[in-house]
Design a protein around this motif. Structure first.
Motif, PDB file in Angstrom:
ATOM      1  N   HIS A  53       0.842  -1.202   0.000  1.00 35.07           N
ATOM      2  CA  HIS A  53       0.000   0.000   0.000  1.00 35.07           C
ATOM      3  C   HIS A  53       0.872   1.246   0.000  1.00 35.07           C
ATOM      4  N   VAL A  54       0.745   2.022  -1.081  1.00 37.84           N
ATOM      5  CA  VAL A  54       1.567   3.207  -1.265  1.00 37.84           C
ATOM      6  C   VAL A  54       0.655   4.404  -1.495  1.00 37.84           C
ATOM      7  N   GLY A  55       0.883   5.469  -0.737  1.00 35.95           N
ATOM      8  CA  GLY A  55       0.141   6.711  -0.913  1.00 35.95           C
ATOM      9  C   GLY A  55       0.931   7.672  -1.779  1.00 35.95           C
ATOM     10  N   LEU A  56       0.217   8.467  -2.564  1.00 35.64           N
ATOM     11  CA  LEU A  56       0.830   9.471  -3.434  1.00 35.64           C
ATOM     12  C   LEU A  56       0.195  10.823  -3.133  1.00 35.64           C
ATOM     13  N   GLN A  68      -4.523  18.777   4.782  1.00 36.29           N
ATOM     14  CA  GLN A  68      -4.863  18.184   6.074  1.00 36.29           C
ATOM     15  C   GLN A  68      -5.973  17.139   5.918  1.00 36.29           C
ATOM     16  N   ARG A  69      -6.965  17.440   5.072  1.00 41.10           N
ATOM     17  CA  ARG A  69      -8.048  16.472   4.835  1.00 41.10           C
ATOM     18  C   ARG A  69      -7.507  15.207   4.179  1.00 41.10           C
ATOM     19  N   LEU A  70      -6.622  15.377   3.208  1.00 42.79           N
ATOM     20  CA  LEU A  70      -6.041  14.223   2.533  1.00 42.79           C
ATOM     21  C   LEU A  70      -5.250  13.364   3.523  1.00 42.79           C
ATOM     22  N   VAL A  71      -4.458  14.004   4.367  1.00 40.63           N
ATOM     23  CA  VAL A  71      -3.678  13.255   5.358  1.00 40.63           C
ATOM     24  C   VAL A  71      -4.609  12.486   6.285  1.00 40.63           C
ATOM     25  N   HIS A  72      -5.676  13.122   6.755  1.00 43.28           N
ATOM     26  CA  HIS A  72      -6.605  12.424   7.650  1.00 43.28           C
ATOM     27  C   HIS A  72      -7.294  11.265   6.943  1.00 43.28           C
ATOM     28  N   ARG A  73      -7.589  11.433   5.658  1.00 47.77           N
ATOM     29  CA  ARG A  73      -8.178  10.330   4.882  1.00 47.77           C
ATOM     30  C   ARG A  73      -7.172   9.179   4.760  1.00 47.77           C
ATOM     31  N   ARG A  79      -5.637   2.661   8.738  1.00 44.70           N
ATOM     32  CA  ARG A  79      -6.149   1.810   9.815  1.00 44.70           C
ATOM     33  C   ARG A  79      -6.678   0.494   9.252  1.00 44.70           C
ATOM     34  N   LYS A  80      -7.172   0.560   8.017  1.00 45.22           N
ATOM     35  CA  LYS A  80      -7.674  -0.646   7.355  1.00 45.22           C
ATOM     36  C   LYS A  80      -6.538  -1.377   6.639  1.00 45.22           C
ATOM     37  N   TRP A  81      -5.719  -0.622   5.912  1.00 41.20           N
ATOM     38  CA  TRP A  81      -4.578  -1.170   5.190  1.00 41.20           C
ATOM     39  C   TRP A  81      -3.359  -0.379   5.613  1.00 41.20           C
ATOM     40  N   SER A  82      -2.449  -0.995   6.254  1.00 36.44           N
ATOM     41  CA  SER A  82      -1.247  -0.303   6.706  1.00 36.44           C
ATOM     42  C   SER A  82      -0.498   0.281   5.506  1.00 36.44           C
ATOM     43  N   LEU A  83      -0.183   1.570   5.560  1.00 35.14           N
ATOM     44  CA  LEU A  83       0.569   2.197   4.478  1.00 35.14           C
ATOM     45  C   LEU A  83       2.032   1.788   4.576  1.00 35.14           C
ATOM     46  N   ASP A  84       2.569   1.301   3.468  1.00 33.38           N
ATOM     47  CA  ASP A  84       3.976   0.915   3.421  1.00 33.38           C
ATOM     48  C   ASP A  84       4.880   2.098   3.128  1.00 33.38           C
ATOM     49  N   ALA A  85       4.351   3.115   2.440  1.00 30.72           N
ATOM     50  CA  ALA A  85       5.131   4.307   2.100  1.00 30.72           C
ATOM     51  C   ALA A  85       4.204   5.366   1.523  1.00 30.72           C
ATOM     52  N   VAL A  86       4.690   6.606   1.541  1.00 28.75           N
ATOM     53  CA  VAL A  86       4.016   7.716   0.869  1.00 28.75           C
ATOM     54  C   VAL A  86       5.077   8.443   0.052  1.00 28.75           C
ATOM     55  N   PHE A  87       4.773   8.701  -1.217  1.00 26.21           N
ATOM     56  CA  PHE A  87       5.637   9.501  -2.070  1.00 26.21           C
ATOM     57  C   PHE A  87       5.041  10.894  -2.174  1.00 26.21           C
ATOM     58  N   LEU A  88       5.866  11.906  -1.876  1.00 32.80           N
ATOM     59  CA  LEU A  88       5.481  13.303  -2.034  1.00 32.80           C
ATOM     60  C   LEU A  88       5.921  13.715  -3.433  1.00 32.80           C
ATOM     61  N   LEU A  89       4.968  13.953  -4.333  1.00 31.58           N
ATOM     62  CA  LEU A  89       5.230  14.055  -5.766  1.00 31.58           C
ATOM     63  C   LEU A  89       5.628  15.437  -6.257  1.00 31.58           C
ATOM     64  N   LEU A 114       0.573  10.956   9.934  1.00 34.66           N
ATOM     65  CA  LEU A 114       1.221   9.830   9.246  1.00 34.66           C
ATOM     66  C   LEU A 114       2.634   9.618   9.781  1.00 34.66           C
ATOM     67  N   LEU A 115       3.322  10.702  10.085  1.00 30.88           N
ATOM     68  CA  LEU A 115       4.663  10.575  10.665  1.00 30.88           C
ATOM     69  C   LEU A 115       4.602   9.875  12.013  1.00 30.88           C
ATOM     70  N   ASP A 116       3.544  10.159  12.783  1.00 36.80           N
ATOM     71  CA  ASP A 116       3.367   9.493  14.074  1.00 36.80           C
ATOM     72  C   ASP A 116       3.187   7.983  13.915  1.00 36.80           C
ATOM     73  N   GLN A 117       2.633   7.570  12.765  1.00 37.51           N
ATOM     74  CA  GLN A 117       2.470   6.135  12.482  1.00 37.51           C
ATOM     75  C   GLN A 117       3.742   5.535  11.897  1.00 37.51           C
ATOM     76  N   ARG A 118       4.777   6.336  11.771  1.00 36.82           N
ATOM     77  CA  ARG A 118       6.079   5.911  11.238  1.00 36.82           C
ATOM     78  C   ARG A 118       6.000   5.440   9.782  1.00 36.82           C
ATOM     79  N   VAL A 119       5.103   6.049   9.017  1.00 33.19           N
ATOM     80  CA  VAL A 119       5.017   5.768   7.583  1.00 33.19           C
ATOM     81  C   VAL A 119       6.224   6.427   6.919  1.00 33.19           C
ATOM     82  N   PRO A 120       7.022   5.697   6.146  1.00 33.41           N
ATOM     83  CA  PRO A 120       8.160   6.317   5.465  1.00 33.41           C
ATOM     84  C   PRO A 120       7.699   7.188   4.292  1.00 33.41           C
TER      85      PRO A 120
END
Length: 195
Positions: A53-56, A68-73, A79-89, A114-120
């Motif tokens: 699971h990768v966020g963009l 802020q809304r996107l981050v909260h989403r 919580r359902k699918w653990s994010l493995d990483a997020v790329f800031l494009l 997301l940083l608190d969840q330690r998402v890279p």
């Protein structure tokens, strides 16, 4: 997967490397390229072997309500699918503040859930990031962006069952940077990741 703030310069390199492509136009004419090997017919292979699971996020450097809304989403989804990483494009910072303060206000504060969840996070430079040398330099060397001093790089993510290569490019200099084009062609040709 190729990630860039603007893909106009990539068409020939993608085709020469034997990749198919899909491009979606974003705000202000910027585009995101998603390229894949044509022999991968669908996501069925991913579903049968596990998931990654990768966020963009792109053009998010205002620290505003939309970001802020996107981050909260993303937090809700993680919580359902653990994010493995997020790329800031790219266009990670829109500001007139000096770099450390701009980073804190426009990136760290909005992304803290997301940083608190330690998402890279992995950075991609955009035109707003390279307009000010202190932002460009700050982003490529800041541990948050994991660029390790590079404006373009390959990042491999794995779930233990398969590996996915992400090619991060500096589209602001791509047409004028033969070294980056040469690196991309060689990196695509040598890539042995599953996806």
């Amino acid at each position: 997967v190729l990630l860039a703030d603007d893909y106009r310069e990539l068409d020939d390199e993608i085709a020469q490397a034997g990749y198919g492509e899909a491009a979606s136009t974003l705000a202000d004419g910027d585009s995101l390229v998603v390229a894949w090997r044509p022999e991968i017919k669908s996501n069925e292979a991913l579903a049968s072997t596990g998931e990654l699971h990768v966020g963009l996020m792109g053009d998010s450097g205002t620290g505003g309500l939309g970001e802020q809304r996107l981050v909260h989403r993303m937090v809700d989804l993680s919580r359902k699918w653990s994010l493995d990483a997020v790329f800031l494009l790219g266009d990670n910072i829109y500001d007139d503040l000096p770099y450390p303060a701009a980073l804190e206000r426009r990136v760290v504060e909005p992304l803290h859930p997301l940083l608190d969840q330690r998402v890279p996070f992995f950075g991609v430079l955009g035109n707003h990031d390279v307009r000010r040398e202190e932002y460009r330099h700050g982003e490529i060397y800041d541990p948050l962006f994991r660029m390790e001093g590079r404006e373009y790089y390959r990042q491999v993510l794995s779930n233990g069952q398969y590996a996915v290569s992400f090619f991060v490019l500096n589209s602001e200099t791509l047409g004028d940077d033969p070294l980056q084009l040469e690196w991309l062609a060689k990196a695509l040709a040598a890539d042995t990741s599953d996806y």
